[in-house]
Enzyme design. Structure first.
Site, PDB file in Angstrom:
ATOM      1  N   LYS A 132      68.667  43.196  11.020  1.00  0.00           N
ATOM      2  CA  LYS A 132      68.904  41.856  10.478  1.00  0.00           C
ATOM      3  C   LYS A 132      70.354  41.402  10.627  1.00  0.00           C
ATOM      4  O   LYS A 132      70.615  40.213  10.708  1.00  0.00           O
ATOM      5  CB  LYS A 132      68.462  41.788   9.015  1.00  0.00           C
ATOM      6  CG  LYS A 132      66.949  41.831   8.869  1.00  0.00           C
ATOM      7  CD  LYS A 132      66.478  41.329   7.523  1.00  0.00           C
ATOM      8  CE  LYS A 132      64.958  41.258   7.518  1.00  0.00           C
ATOM      9  NZ  LYS A 132      64.397  40.835   6.251  1.00  0.00           N
ATOM     10  N   LYS A 216      58.300  43.961  15.371  1.00  0.00           N
ATOM     11  CA  LYS A 216      57.458  43.746  14.193  1.00  0.00           C
ATOM     12  C   LYS A 216      57.165  42.258  13.972  1.00  0.00           C
ATOM     13  O   LYS A 216      58.035  41.426  14.177  1.00  0.00           O
ATOM     14  CB  LYS A 216      58.211  44.302  12.979  1.00  0.00           C
ATOM     15  CG  LYS A 216      57.493  44.179  11.665  1.00  0.00           C
ATOM     16  CD  LYS A 216      58.355  44.688  10.514  1.00  0.00           C
ATOM     17  CE  LYS A 216      59.160  43.598   9.833  1.00  0.00           C
ATOM     18  NZ  LYS A 216      58.388  42.625   9.089  1.00  0.00           N
ATOM     19  N   LYS A 219      58.200  37.202   9.009  1.00  0.00           N
ATOM     20  CA  LYS A 219      58.290  35.827   8.520  1.00  0.00           C
ATOM     21  C   LYS A 219      59.488  35.143   9.135  1.00  0.00           C
ATOM     22  O   LYS A 219      59.481  33.945   9.373  1.00  0.00           O
ATOM     23  CB  LYS A 219      58.505  35.833   6.997  1.00  0.00           C
ATOM     24  CG  LYS A 219      57.270  36.130   6.211  1.00  0.00           C
ATOM     25  CD  LYS A 219      57.554  35.882   4.742  1.00  0.00           C
ATOM     26  CE  LYS A 219      57.290  37.111   3.913  1.00  0.00           C
ATOM     27  NZ  LYS A 219      58.503  37.863   3.565  1.00  0.00           N
TER      28      LYS A 219
HETATM   29  P1  ATP Z   1      61.320  39.141   6.559  1.00  0.00           P
HETATM   30  O1  ATP Z   1      61.286  38.935   8.047  1.00  0.00           O
HETATM   31  O2  ATP Z   1      61.948  38.019   5.805  1.00  0.00           O
HETATM   32  O3  ATP Z   1      61.863  40.506   6.153  1.00  0.00           O
HETATM   33  P2  ATP Z   1      58.672  40.220   6.366  1.00  0.00           P
HETATM   34  O4  ATP Z   1      57.602  39.632   7.183  1.00  0.00           O
HETATM   35  O5  ATP Z   1      59.264  41.518   6.811  1.00  0.00           O
HETATM   36  O6  ATP Z   1      59.788  39.119   6.112  1.00  0.00           O
HETATM   37  P3  ATP Z   1      58.715  41.132   3.616  1.00  0.00           P
HETATM   38  O7  ATP Z   1      58.650  40.169   2.486  1.00  0.00           O
HETATM   39  O8  ATP Z   1      60.040  41.717   3.973  1.00  0.00           O
HETATM   40  O9  ATP Z   1      58.073  40.407   4.906  1.00  0.00           O
HETATM   41  O10 ATP Z   1      57.692  42.311   3.353  1.00  0.00           O
HETATM   42  C1  ATP Z   1      56.575  42.183   2.483  1.00  0.00           C
HETATM   43  C2  ATP Z   1      55.611  43.338   2.693  1.00  0.00           C
HETATM   44  O11 ATP Z   1      54.942  43.162   3.958  1.00  0.00           O
HETATM   45  C3  ATP Z   1      56.274  44.719   2.758  1.00  0.00           C
HETATM   46  O12 ATP Z   1      55.429  45.657   2.122  1.00  0.00           O
HETATM   47  C4  ATP Z   1      56.354  45.008   4.238  1.00  0.00           C
HETATM   48  O13 ATP Z   1      56.378  46.397   4.519  1.00  0.00           O
HETATM   49  C5  ATP Z   1      55.066  44.350   4.728  1.00  0.00           C
HETATM   50  N1  ATP Z   1      55.179  43.951   6.125  1.00  0.00           N
HETATM   51  C6  ATP Z   1      56.083  43.092   6.652  1.00  0.00           C
HETATM   52  N2  ATP Z   1      55.890  42.932   7.961  1.00  0.00           N
HETATM   53  C7  ATP Z   1      54.828  43.719   8.285  1.00  0.00           C
HETATM   54  C8  ATP Z   1      54.142  43.985   9.503  1.00  0.00           C
HETATM   55  N3  ATP Z   1      54.516  43.399  10.636  1.00  0.00           N
HETATM   56  N4  ATP Z   1      53.089  44.842   9.474  1.00  0.00           N
HETATM   57  C9  ATP Z   1      52.697  45.446   8.327  1.00  0.00           C
HETATM   58  N5  ATP Z   1      53.304  45.233   7.135  1.00  0.00           N
HETATM   59  C10 ATP Z   1      54.360  44.379   7.112  1.00  0.00           C
HETATM   60 MG    MG Z   2      60.877  42.390   5.769  1.00  0.00          MG
END
Ligand code: ATP
Ligand code: MG
Length: 354
Positions: A132, A216, A219
């Protein structure tokens, strides 16, 4: 179906399980943008499957979100959206605690203590921080570096024993265990904080971007075509799956074959997770077929299973009064659980309560 009970028992938790019938779960989702299939399959759907088996706290972690810039108006709206998604996915607000992090001051208070327990070297090694902060690490917020320390506080403020998350959070949970152990050791408080167990299960613990099978799904990815949002309608889901990157070969013949082809492997994992099947069975069902046939089947499945969650989420977002009342009630109950634990931490650390 692979489930949490297949995980090996955690010997560090014996003292805790002996004292209470159920373990306690904490997990959080950041209000940083559009919730996607990865969040749903890797985390939120697992929360729904675990409720009832544990005492659960599910949190919209708004303090984590501001470790990277968030527009204040959008942050408020996105906080309600995540809460709405929890409810739409099937979490029961009465039997679980659903709240937003900044409504319980104990998270920040305990995080400060953990900032003084954890070492800078531990934080510097975190892959999420490296990813990040990118090339301009000096310019990243101090909060982004300290993120895992706040995450440890989120969990340990409630002495949670289990944390369901996606694969990407595994490293942060290991750090949570290190912080708990160091605190218990430094302050001579054996077993005070539990050594938390991650719960990472299902066929899609790490959903990858639809544009790049080595990245990955996130969001915060600037390309909307990289992810399927929970609120995407049938047209958007169809478009995104049709455009999802693949390779020129037909569908893989074996799981080992699939593992060498990241984009195919990702789509097969998504299919298996949504359909609740073993990936090996999905590979067998589509072996040697054209990608277009598989993509059509995946589209139908995703529209049928994800569509209703998104529609319910949108319906709830239109009723902010209700969503806010759930969060208010959750914050009150979370505060009540946190207070005696934080009081005890303050006593252990030696803070005077005059
Ligand atoms: P950001 O990019 O802002 O970090 P994010 O998509 O990683 O957003 P988070 O809010 O950080 O989402 O994570 C919320 C939950 O979703 C956590 O338990 C994380 O491990 C899970 N998660 C996030 N991305 C994935 C993915 N690509 N596959 C499976 N689980 C995920
Ligand atoms: Mg995340």
């Amino acid at each position: 179906m692979p489930d949490a009970s297949s995980a090996a028992p955690n010997p560090h938790l014996a003292a805790y399980t002996a004292r209470s019938l159920k373990g306690r779960i904490f997990s959080g989702v950041q209000p940083t943008g559009n919730l996607h299939l990865g969040n749903y399959l890797g985390a939120i759907r697992n929360f729904v499957r675990l409720q009832g088996q544990y005492d659960c706290l599910f949190c919209v972690v708004d303090q984590h979100a501001i470790t990277v810039w968030q527009d204040p108006k959008e942050l408020t709206q996105q906080t309600r959206e995540i809460a709405a998604a929890f409810l739409a996915a099937g979490l029961d607000a009465r039997n679980n605690i659903i709240f937003n992090q900044s409504s319980v001051p104990g998270h920040a208070q305990l995080a400060w203590i953990f900032n003084c327990v954890a070492r800078i070297g531990w934080m510097n090694r975190m892959t999420q921080f490296k990813e990040k902060s990118g090339k301009d690490r000096e310019n990243a917020s101090l909060g982004l570096l300290a993120y895992p320390s706040l995450m440890a506080a989120d969990i340990l403020l409630y002495k949670a024993t289990h944390v369901p998350v996606g694969e990407d959070q595994k490293q942060h949970l290991e750090l949570t265990r290190d912080i708990a152990m160091k605190f218990n050791n430094d302050f001579n408080a054996p077993d005070f904080f539990p050594i938390t167990e991650p719960l990472i299960f299902g066929a899609a613990t790490r959903v990858m971007s639809l544009r790049d099978g080595t990245k990955k799904m996130s969001k915060s990815d600037p390309s909307d075509y990289s992810r399927i949002n929970l609120t995407d309608d049938a047209d958007a889901i169809t478009q995104k799956i049709r455009k999802a990157k693949t390779d020129p070969l037909p569908m893989p013949e074996t799981e080992a074959d699939a593992e060498k082809r990241p984009e195919a492997d990702n789509l097969l994992g998504i299919y298996a997770a949504i359909a609740d099947q073993e990936k090996a069975d999905v590979v067998r069902a589509f072996a040697g077929q054209q990608f277009s046939a598989f993509k059509n089947a995946l589209t139908d499945l995703a529209v049928a299973r994800i569509g209703p969650v998104g529609s319910e989420m949108q319906r709830l977002v239109k009723d902010p009064g209700y969503v806010d009342s759930v969060l208010r009630d959750g914050a009150e109950r979370a505060n009540a659980l946190a207070k005696p634990i934080l009081d005890e931490v303050y006593r252990i650390v030696g803070f005077l309560r005059p």
